[in-house]
Design a protein around this motif. Structure first.
Motif: not given
Length: 285
Positions: A83-98
């Motif tokens: 879950l932490d990795e998922k949140d981290l991946n989602e955060g990284l994905r959002a950061a990458l999108k931004k």
């Protein structure tokens, strides 16, 4: 046998039968109880064995349960990590999108700046070409002006020499004879207006007649020198009008005339302080 003996015999027989029956029943009950006791003991042994077996199974189950709990904890830890990795991946994905959007915006800004710089460069090249043409024209004009300046300097030198020659030839007013003074219609400084000769003002169009320019003005002797002479049709005693642009200033009278230069007395009310170098001089008809 009498009736009492029979009764006693029957009683005894019944007693014996009862005793035998009781004994049989007792033996039967004893054997039954013994058998039941054995069965109970057997069952107890079996139950004890089953209890031991159950305890063993219970311990195995408890061990399996502890192992399952450990595995469950490990699984929970893995799930939490996932879950932490998922949140981290989602955060990284959002950061990458931004970051990707920011990069697109920066690319668009860079492209716009590039286009603006290209337009500015083209404009600068065009202006540079125009400036080069202007510089070339200015250089040509400068050369032409230098040539004209040299020519004007030589002309000025010649005019100065001629003016000096005229001044040397001209007599001061006080040294002139009365006939020369009358002929020249001059009014010396300090004399009253009754000694001067008034002339009718004749105003001519500066576009008409022969035109020249004032070369110098003598404020002490109230005369001027202009660049017209005998070759242009100027004769002694000719009247000329002085203009500044289209503005009429007054008249002067030629007194000393050479081929291309002449001197003239200023006729009042015109004053030498009102005349400037390069004012226009027009010969009156």
């Amino acid at each position: 046998m009498n009736k009492a003996g029979k009764t006693l015999t029957i009683f005894i027989i019944l007693t014996i039968v009862l005793l035998v029956s009781s004994t049989s029943i007792g033996f039967y009950l004893y054997h039954l109880e013994e058998r039941l006791h054995k069965n109970v003991e057997t069952e107890l042994d079996r139950s004890h064995a089953d209890g031991i077996k159950l305890q063993t199974q219970l311990k195995d189950i408890q061990n399996q349960l502890a192992l399952a709990m450990d595995k469950n904890k490990e699984a929970d830890q893995k799930i939490n990590n996932l879950l932490d990795e998922k949140d981290l991946n989602e955060g990284l994905r959002a950061a990458l999108k931004k970051e990707n959007a920011d990069l697109h915006n920066q690319m668009a800004d860079i492209e716009a700046s590039k286009q603006k710089l290209k337009a500015d460069l083209d404009d600068s090249v065009s202006k540079l070409s125009q400036f080069q043409e202007l510089l070339k024209a200015s250089q040509d004009k400068s050369k032409e002006l230098e040539t004209r300046l040299a020519s004007l300097a030589q002309t000025n030198k010649d005019m100065t020499a001629k003016i000096d020659e005229l001044k040397a030839d001209m007599k001061p007013y006080d040294q002139r004879s009365p006939e020369e003074q009358i002929a020249g219609e001059m009014v010396p400084p300090g004399r009253s207006g009754k000694d001067k000769v008034d002339l009718d003002k004749i105003v001519v169009n500066p576009q008409d007649g022969t035109k020249g320019h004032v070369l110098s003005v003598d404020t002490d002797a109230e005369f001027l020198v202009f660049n017209l002479g005998l070759k242009q049709g100027v004769k002694p005693d000719d009247l000329l009008s002085v203009y500044r642009g289209d503005e009429y200033l007054g008249d002067v009278k030629a007194t000393r005339v050479q081929d291309e230069i002449a001197a003239a007395d200023i006729i009042p009310p015109l004053s030498s302080r009102e005349v400037r170098k390069n004012d226009t001089v027009v010969l009156k008809p």
